[in-house]
Design a protein around this motif. Structure first.
Motif, PDB file in Angstrom:
ATOM      1  N   THR A  78       0.834  -1.203   0.000  1.00 50.53           N
ATOM      2  CA  THR A  78       0.000   0.000   0.000  1.00 50.53           C
ATOM      3  C   THR A  78       0.868   1.252   0.000  1.00 50.53           C
ATOM      4  OG1 THR A  78      -1.766  -1.204   1.133  1.00 50.53           O
ATOM      5  CG2 THR A  78      -1.837   1.213   1.244  1.00 50.53           C
ATOM      6  N   ALA A  79       1.904   1.267   0.824  1.00 49.44           N
ATOM      7  CA  ALA A  79       2.809   2.418   0.874  1.00 49.44           C
ATOM      8  C   ALA A  79       3.493   2.619  -0.473  1.00 49.44           C
ATOM      9  CB  ALA A  79       3.851   2.223   1.975  1.00 49.44           C
ATOM     10  N   TRP A  80       3.957   1.507  -1.067  1.00 50.69           N
ATOM     11  CA  TRP A  80       4.637   1.587  -2.352  1.00 50.69           C
ATOM     12  C   TRP A  80       3.710   2.124  -3.431  1.00 50.69           C
ATOM     13  CZ3 TRP A  80       9.219   1.874  -4.327  1.00 50.69           C
ATOM     14  CH2 TRP A  80       9.387   1.655  -5.692  1.00 50.69           C
ATOM     15  N   ARG A  81       2.529   1.532  -3.536  1.00 43.82           N
ATOM     16  CA  ARG A  81       1.584   1.937  -4.578  1.00 43.82           C
ATOM     17  C   ARG A  81       1.052   3.345  -4.355  1.00 43.82           C
ATOM     18  NH1 ARG A  81       0.379  -2.122  -8.496  1.00 43.82           N
ATOM     19  NH2 ARG A  81      -0.799  -0.383  -9.317  1.00 43.82           N
ATOM     20  N   SER A  82       1.105   3.825  -3.102  1.00 45.48           N
ATOM     21  CA  SER A  82       0.652   5.179  -2.776  1.00 45.48           C
ATOM     22  C   SER A  82       1.781   6.199  -2.898  1.00 45.48           C
ATOM     23  CB  SER A  82       0.078   5.219  -1.358  1.00 45.48           C
ATOM     24  OG  SER A  82      -1.027   4.338  -1.250  1.00 45.48           O
ATOM     25  N   GLY A  83       2.986   5.727  -3.196  1.00 41.43           N
ATOM     26  CA  GLY A  83       4.119   6.639  -3.337  1.00 41.43           C
ATOM     27  C   GLY A  83       4.496   7.328  -2.046  1.00 41.43           C
ATOM     28  N   CYS A  84       4.340   6.641  -0.918  1.00 42.87           N
ATOM     29  CA  CYS A  84       4.579   7.258   0.382  1.00 42.87           C
ATOM     30  C   CYS A  84       5.871   6.720   0.999  1.00 42.87           C
ATOM     31  CB  CYS A  84       3.402   7.014   1.309  1.00 42.87           C
ATOM     32  SG  CYS A  84       3.569   7.925   2.868  1.00 42.87           S
ATOM     33  N   GLU A  85       6.956   7.473   0.814  1.00 46.55           N
ATOM     34  CA  GLU A  85       8.254   7.034   1.319  1.00 46.55           C
ATOM     35  C   GLU A  85       8.267   6.939   2.840  1.00 46.55           C
ATOM     36  OE1 GLU A  85      13.031   7.874   0.804  1.00 46.55           O
ATOM     37  OE2 GLU A  85      11.633   9.487   0.300  1.00 46.55           O
ATOM     38  N   TYR A  86       7.610   7.866   3.529  1.00 45.64           N
ATOM     39  CA  TYR A  86       7.594   7.820   4.991  1.00 45.64           C
ATOM     40  C   TYR A  86       6.969   6.506   5.481  1.00 45.64           C
ATOM     41  CZ  TYR A  86       7.068   9.207   9.847  1.00 45.64           C
ATOM     42  OH  TYR A  86       7.156   9.258  11.226  1.00 45.64           O
ATOM     43  N   GLU A  87       5.796   6.194   4.977  1.00 45.10           N
ATOM     44  CA  GLU A  87       5.109   4.966   5.382  1.00 45.10           C
ATOM     45  C   GLU A  87       5.936   3.739   4.996  1.00 45.10           C
ATOM     46  OE1 GLU A  87       0.626   4.695   5.434  1.00 45.10           O
ATOM     47  OE2 GLU A  87       1.121   3.679   3.549  1.00 45.10           O
ATOM     48  N   TRP A  88       6.501   3.747   3.800  1.00 46.93           N
ATOM     49  CA  TRP A  88       7.355   2.649   3.350  1.00 46.93           C
ATOM     50  C   TRP A  88       8.502   2.442   4.341  1.00 46.93           C
ATOM     51  CZ3 TRP A  88       7.723  -1.184  -0.227  1.00 46.93           C
ATOM     52  CH2 TRP A  88       8.982  -1.743  -0.429  1.00 46.93           C
ATOM     53  N   ALA A  89       9.206   3.519   4.649  1.00 47.81           N
ATOM     54  CA  ALA A  89      10.395   3.425   5.496  1.00 47.81           C
ATOM     55  C   ALA A  89      10.061   2.896   6.889  1.00 47.81           C
ATOM     56  CB  ALA A  89      11.067   4.797   5.588  1.00 47.81           C
ATOM     57  N   GLN A  90       8.999   3.420   7.495  1.00 48.64           N
ATOM     58  CA  GLN A  90       8.619   2.942   8.836  1.00 48.64           C
ATOM     59  C   GLN A  90       8.283   1.451   8.794  1.00 48.64           C
ATOM     60  OE1 GLN A  90       8.936   4.305  11.661  1.00 48.64           O
ATOM     61  NE2 GLN A  90       8.865   6.497  11.360  1.00 48.64           N
ATOM     62  N   HIS A  91       7.580   1.039   7.763  1.00 46.21           N
ATOM     63  CA  HIS A  91       7.116  -0.352   7.714  1.00 46.21           C
ATOM     64  C   HIS A  91       8.153  -1.319   7.172  1.00 46.21           C
ATOM     65  CE1 HIS A  91       3.183  -0.029   9.523  1.00 46.21           C
ATOM     66  NE2 HIS A  91       3.264   1.239   9.118  1.00 46.21           N
ATOM     67  N   VAL A  92       9.214  -0.822   6.571  1.00 47.06           N
ATOM     68  CA  VAL A  92      10.353  -1.705   6.287  1.00 47.06           C
ATOM     69  C   VAL A  92      10.884  -2.237   7.623  1.00 47.06           C
ATOM     70  CG1 VAL A  92      12.788  -1.727   5.570  1.00 47.06           C
ATOM     71  CG2 VAL A  92      11.038  -0.806   4.037  1.00 47.06           C
ATOM     72  N   LEU A  93      11.052  -1.342   8.592  1.00 51.09           N
ATOM     73  CA  LEU A  93      11.555  -1.770   9.908  1.00 51.09           C
ATOM     74  C   LEU A  93      10.565  -2.694  10.611  1.00 51.09           C
ATOM     75  CD1 LEU A  93      13.068   1.594  11.202  1.00 51.09           C
ATOM     76  CD2 LEU A  93      14.182  -0.235   9.898  1.00 51.09           C
ATOM     77  N   ILE A  94       9.293  -2.334  10.591  1.00 54.14           N
ATOM     78  CA  ILE A  94       8.268  -3.161  11.229  1.00 54.14           C
ATOM     79  C   ILE A  94       8.150  -4.501  10.505  1.00 54.14           C
ATOM     80  CG2 ILE A  94       5.810  -3.322  11.796  1.00 54.14           C
ATOM     81  CD1 ILE A  94       5.848  -0.203  12.014  1.00 54.14           C
ATOM     82  N   GLY A  95       8.226  -4.462   9.179  1.00 55.61           N
ATOM     83  CA  GLY A  95       8.150  -5.684   8.379  1.00 55.61           C
ATOM     84  C   GLY A  95       9.291  -6.640   8.671  1.00 55.61           C
ATOM     85  N   ARG A  96      10.490  -6.105   8.819  1.00 57.35           N
ATOM     86  CA  ARG A  96      11.629  -6.956   9.182  1.00 57.35           C
ATOM     87  C   ARG A  96      11.372  -7.643  10.513  1.00 57.35           C
ATOM     88  NH1 ARG A  96      16.158  -2.461   7.749  1.00 57.35           N
ATOM     89  NH2 ARG A  96      16.378  -2.911   5.515  1.00 57.35           N
ATOM     90  N   ASP A  97      10.882  -6.875  11.483  1.00 65.25           N
ATOM     91  CA  ASP A  97      10.577  -7.454  12.797  1.00 65.25           C
ATOM     92  C   ASP A  97       9.480  -8.507  12.709  1.00 65.25           C
ATOM     93  OD1 ASP A  97      12.495  -5.859  13.996  1.00 65.25           O
ATOM     94  OD2 ASP A  97      11.042  -4.385  14.767  1.00 65.25           O
ATOM     95  N   ALA A  98       8.603  -8.365  11.715  1.00 62.14           N
ATOM     96  CA  ALA A  98       7.493  -9.307  11.542  1.00 62.14           C
ATOM     97  C   ALA A  98       7.898 -10.541  10.736  1.00 62.14           C
ATOM     98  CB  ALA A  98       6.322  -8.602  10.855  1.00 62.14           C
TER      99      ALA A  98
END
Length: 190
Positions: A78-98
């Protein structure tokens, strides 16, 4: 993206909050340094809205029925398709933890092979973002693996993070320095 995002904040983050706002900010996520994330300090310009936003966002992150890895796969798409670097960046970290690997995170943006279920999750995000709907084929494929409650949560998850992306992009929220950048390809692609 139809037009470039703001190059500087359009809404400045709250730096010296009033006591009641400081109390609400104390309940938000921080960057590990104790300082609330820029999204929340910016949203603190409307404290009542921030509180309600945090309730739903907190539900998705800590109380939802979806497995964390699948949730983050959908949020990152969703972040990628929405072009939202902030959301992408935060969820890269959360995604790694997940449990998402760096290779999987990269493939969310650049494409590649996925399991049937992961491919269906990505397709659901794409369909909701493009059409505000889900095809029967995607729905029923996911229904073989997820409960009705989880399917509802998936659709609302995409909508919530699309809304957050719109806020972050429009307000010009600047990501924290510690956060990763975009992958190599430009955002918005498959």
């Amino acid at each position: 993206m139809p037009y470039p995002h703001a190059s500087a904040p359009r809404v400045a983050p709250v730096e010296e909050p009033a006591p009641e706002v400081a109390e609400a900010l104390a309940k938000t996520l921080t960057g590990g340094d104790g300082v609330p994330l820029a999204i929340f300090r910016t949203m603190a310009r409307h404290p009542r809205m921030m509180k309600r936003f945090n309730v739903l966002g907190g539900f998705f992150l800590t109380r939802g029925d979806l497995p964390a890895r699948e949730r983050e796969l959908v949020v990152l798409r969703t972040a990628w398709r929405s072009g939202c670097e902030y959301e992408w960046a935060q969820h890269v970290l959360i995604g790694r933890d997940a449990g998402l690997t760096d290779a999987e995170i990269e493939r969310i943006a650049t494409g590649g092979e996925w399991s049937e279920v992961d491919a269906a999750l990505l397709r659901l995000a794409d369909e909701v973002l493009a059409e505000a709907d889900v095809t029967d084929a995607t729905w029923w494929e996911l229904a073989e693996h997820y409960t009705d409650a989880q399917l509802c949560e998936l659709v609302l998850l995409v909508g919530f993070y699309r809304m957050a992306a719109g806020f972050l992009n429009a307000a010009g929220v600047v990501k924290e320095d510690r956060l990763p950048s975009w992958p190599v390809r430009a955002p918005g692609g498959s």
